[in-house]
Design a protein around this motif. Structure first.
Motif, PDB file in Angstrom:
ATOM      1  N   GLU A 196       0.834  -1.204   0.000  1.00 28.63           N
ATOM      2  CA  GLU A 196       0.000   0.000   0.000  1.00 28.63           C
ATOM      3  C   GLU A 196       0.873   1.260   0.000  1.00 28.63           C
ATOM      4  O   GLU A 196       0.563   2.249  -0.682  1.00 28.63           O
ATOM      5  N   ALA A 255      -0.591  -6.483 -11.137  1.00 31.16           N
ATOM      6  CA  ALA A 255      -1.123  -7.428 -12.129  1.00 31.16           C
ATOM      7  C   ALA A 255      -1.675  -8.671 -11.459  1.00 31.16           C
ATOM      8  O   ALA A 255      -2.596  -9.312 -11.976  1.00 31.16           O
ATOM      9  N   ALA A 256      -1.136  -8.994 -10.293  1.00 27.78           N
ATOM     10  CA  ALA A 256      -1.543 -10.241  -9.642  1.00 27.78           C
ATOM     11  C   ALA A 256      -2.578 -10.026  -8.542  1.00 27.78           C
ATOM     12  O   ALA A 256      -3.356 -10.932  -8.262  1.00 27.78           O
ATOM     13  N   GLU A 280      -5.809  -8.312  -7.080  1.00 26.35           N
ATOM     14  CA  GLU A 280      -6.984  -7.566  -7.507  1.00 26.35           C
ATOM     15  C   GLU A 280      -7.330  -6.442  -6.531  1.00 26.35           C
ATOM     16  O   GLU A 280      -7.719  -5.356  -6.936  1.00 26.35           O
ATOM     17  N   ALA A 281      -7.165  -6.712  -5.257  1.00 25.77           N
ATOM     18  CA  ALA A 281      -7.536  -5.713  -4.242  1.00 25.77           C
ATOM     19  C   ALA A 281      -6.715  -4.438  -4.433  1.00 25.77           C
ATOM     20  O   ALA A 281      -7.261  -3.323  -4.410  1.00 25.77           O
ATOM     21  N   ARG A 316      -5.193  -3.541  -7.151  1.00 27.53           N
ATOM     22  CA  ARG A 316      -5.497  -2.952  -8.466  1.00 27.53           C
ATOM     23  C   ARG A 316      -6.781  -2.122  -8.389  1.00 27.53           C
ATOM     24  O   ARG A 316      -6.870  -1.047  -8.949  1.00 27.53           O
ATOM     25  N   ARG A 317      -7.744  -2.658  -7.649  1.00 28.23           N
ATOM     26  CA  ARG A 317      -9.009  -1.917  -7.500  1.00 28.23           C
ATOM     27  C   ARG A 317      -8.782  -0.606  -6.746  1.00 28.23           C
ATOM     28  O   ARG A 317      -9.362   0.418  -7.080  1.00 28.23           O
ATOM     29  N   ARG A 318      -7.918  -0.673  -5.754  1.00 27.09           N
ATOM     30  CA  ARG A 318      -7.619   0.544  -4.988  1.00 27.09           C
ATOM     31  C   ARG A 318      -6.919   1.569  -5.899  1.00 27.09           C
ATOM     32  O   ARG A 318      -7.233   2.754  -5.881  1.00 27.09           O
ATOM     33  N   ALA A 346      -9.397   3.027  -8.270  1.00 27.29           N
ATOM     34  CA  ALA A 346     -10.313   3.953  -7.591  1.00 27.29           C
ATOM     35  C   ALA A 346      -9.670   5.330  -7.439  1.00 27.29           C
ATOM     36  O   ALA A 346     -10.311   6.353  -7.712  1.00 27.29           O
ATOM     37  N   VAL A 347      -8.400   5.331  -7.048  1.00 30.59           N
ATOM     38  CA  VAL A 347      -7.723   6.619  -6.854  1.00 30.59           C
ATOM     39  C   VAL A 347      -7.543   7.327  -8.196  1.00 30.59           C
ATOM     40  O   VAL A 347      -7.742   8.550  -8.296  1.00 30.59           O
ATOM     41  N   LYS A 404      -9.436   6.995 -10.783  1.00 29.60           N
ATOM     42  CA  LYS A 404     -10.769   7.433 -11.212  1.00 29.60           C
ATOM     43  C   LYS A 404     -11.147   8.731 -10.488  1.00 29.60           C
ATOM     44  O   LYS A 404     -11.658   9.676 -11.091  1.00 29.60           O
ATOM     45  N   ALA A 461     -11.124   4.783  -1.650  1.00 29.72           N
ATOM     46  CA  ALA A 461     -11.301   3.592  -2.494  1.00 29.72           C
ATOM     47  C   ALA A 461     -12.501   2.781  -2.012  1.00 29.72           C
ATOM     48  O   ALA A 461     -13.259   2.246  -2.829  1.00 29.72           O
ATOM     49  N   MET A 475     -15.463   4.413  -3.367  1.00 23.51           N
ATOM     50  CA  MET A 475     -15.555   4.422  -4.831  1.00 23.51           C
ATOM     51  C   MET A 475     -15.798   3.065  -5.447  1.00 23.51           C
ATOM     52  O   MET A 475     -16.344   2.968  -6.541  1.00 23.51           O
ATOM     53  N   GLU A 476     -15.359   2.042  -4.750  1.00 20.06           N
ATOM     54  CA  GLU A 476     -15.436   0.715  -5.376  1.00 20.06           C
ATOM     55  C   GLU A 476     -16.848   0.308  -5.793  1.00 20.06           C
ATOM     56  O   GLU A 476     -17.037  -0.196  -6.907  1.00 20.06           O
ATOM     57  N   LEU A 516     -17.522   2.086  -8.983  1.00 23.85           N
ATOM     58  CA  LEU A 516     -16.760   1.515 -10.095  1.00 23.85           C
ATOM     59  C   LEU A 516     -17.380   0.204 -10.558  1.00 23.85           C
ATOM     60  O   LEU A 516     -17.386  -0.122 -11.745  1.00 23.85           O
ATOM     61  N   PRO A 550      -8.435 -12.533 -10.037  1.00 17.97           N
ATOM     62  CA  PRO A 550      -7.066 -12.058 -10.223  1.00 17.97           C
ATOM     63  C   PRO A 550      -6.330 -12.855 -11.271  1.00 17.97           C
ATOM     64  O   PRO A 550      -6.524 -14.075 -11.398  1.00 17.97           O
ATOM     65  N   ALA A 551      -5.549 -12.138 -12.049  1.00 14.95           N
ATOM     66  CA  ALA A 551      -4.777 -12.813 -13.099  1.00 14.95           C
ATOM     67  C   ALA A 551      -3.749 -13.718 -12.457  1.00 14.95           C
ATOM     68  O   ALA A 551      -3.175 -13.411 -11.417  1.00 14.95           O
TER      69      ALA A 551
END
Lengths: 182, 193
Positions: free
Chosen positions: A19, A43-44, A46-47, A49-51, A54-55, A57, B172, B175-176, B179, B191-192
């Motif tokens: 973080e 890339a690996a 998701e949590a 990446r979403r954060r 969000a920032v 955006k 976040a 926002m999530e 989104l 997740p990839a």
């Protein structure tokens, strides 16, 4: 299996280190040599990446609003400033008119304490002065100069009726004038 | 010709009123934007912006040439904003969680009008505590460095970083869901590998 390059400690989906790196990257403070590790993690995970999304955006959406100061606000401000200046000038002039006794002066607390201490020491350390001799205070005497005018003439000689001279066994009566002339 | 802040401050301190006007014109926009985002009220922000520059004018002798004028200016603006928020809070208690984020939750964020997106941003900011809101605005809108934010908020560098991270985490979280809607109610992608 993917293993995060960031050690998992503290709060956050992937630990504080991921973080922190993400935030530093968003602020342009992450050193370039640490960026590939962050991208691999994003890339690996998701949590994270979403954060991150969000920032980004939020950043895009916040750029949509262009805030400018309305011209009327400038006019209001310069009017307020002019009033403020006029008031400050009046206060300055009234301060100039004040006597020295009424004038306020900024004295530091340290200076005030030093002066008080100095006065106290002088009062304690000085030898007691001999008592002054007692003097009787006389009440003031009020006087007025009185001008007396004397008549510039001689009194007329007074005539005595008689002078009596007594001797033992003899009485003489004779007329006499004042001034001793017979 | 660009005259730097220090030269303008020096001229202003020697009685040059035009130097003050130059400083006002240079910084009125950023200060106004900061106040608008902190207070989420344009009328109040205009008043606070004017008050901030009046204080600069009053305290010209205390202007530090060595320090950052921008940081000093934002410190005044920030204190004014916090006072206003405290006053507002006393009048009407803020219940940010009670405020719905989306006026029409069926419309995804991607399809929202520009004004609606701006309003959404304001709602996100409204939900943040003033401590988090101020660092986020100073960083995202004003591009202040960590050191400058620390000077404005009278805190340490590590405290600024920590608050900024927590503010973004909160943001976040708000926002999530939006989104998710923008993604067309599609389920979260795994997740990839």
């Amino acid at each position: 299996m993917y293993t995060s390059p960031f050690p998992a400690y503290g709060a956050g989906p992937c630990g504080g280190a991921a973080e922190e790196a993400l935030n530093l990257y968003l602020d342009g403070e992450l050193p370039s040599e640490q960026q590939p590790a962050l991208f691999a993690h994003l890339a690996a995970c998701e949590a994270c990446r979403r954060r991150f999304d969000a920032v980004l955006k939020f950043r895009r959406m916040s750029r949509l609003e262009y805030l400018t100061v309305p011209p009327s606000v400038d006019d209001d401000f310069f009017e307020r400033l002019a009033r403020h200046r006029a008031f400050a000038l009046r206060v300055d002039r009234s301060a100039e008119r004040r006597s020295l006794w009424q004038r306020r002066a900024v004295v530091s607390f340290r200076a005030a304490v030093l002066v008080a201490l100095l006065l106290f020491l002088v009062g304690v350390l000085l030898p007691e002065a001999p008592a002054p001799p007692r003097t009787v205070v006389m009440p003031p005497v009020h006087g007025e100069e009185e001008r007396i005018e004397f008549a510039d003439f001689e009194l007329p000689p007074r005539r005595l009726e008689a002078v009596y001279v007594f001797y033992p066994g003899l009485t003489i009566e004779a007329t006499q004038t004042a001034g001793g002339e017979n | 010709m660009h005259v730097d802040d220090n030269a303008l401050i020096e001229a202003f301190q020697t009685g040059d009123e035009f130097a003050f006007v130059s400083l006002y014109n240079r910084y009125k926009g950023p200060v106004y934007a900061f106040c608008v985002k902190m207070l989420l009220d344009r009328t109040l922000a205009q008043d606070v912006m004017q008050e901030t520059f009046l204080r600069v004018y009053e305290n010209r002798d205390r202007l530090m040439k060595s320090g950052s004028f921008k940081a000093w200016l934002f410190t005044i603006a920030r204190n004014q904003c916090l006072n206003q928020l405290r006053r507002k809070h006393r009048q009407v208690p803020l219940e940010p969680d009670a405020v719905p984020l989306l006026r029409s939750p069926d419309v995804p964020a991607a399809h929202m009008e520009k004004s609606e997106q701006v309003e959404l941003v304001n709602r996100f900011l409204e939900r943040l505590k003033p401590d988090y809101r101020e660092v986020l605005i100073l960083r995202e809108y004003q591009n202040l460095s960590y050191e400058e934010i620390a000077a404005v908020t009278r805190s340490t560098l590590s405290a600024v970083k920590s608050r900024l991270f927590k503010a973004r985490r909160k943001l976040a979280d708000f926002m999530e869901p939006v989104l998710d809607q923008a993604a067309g109610e599609s389920p979260r992608t795994p997740p990839a590998a």
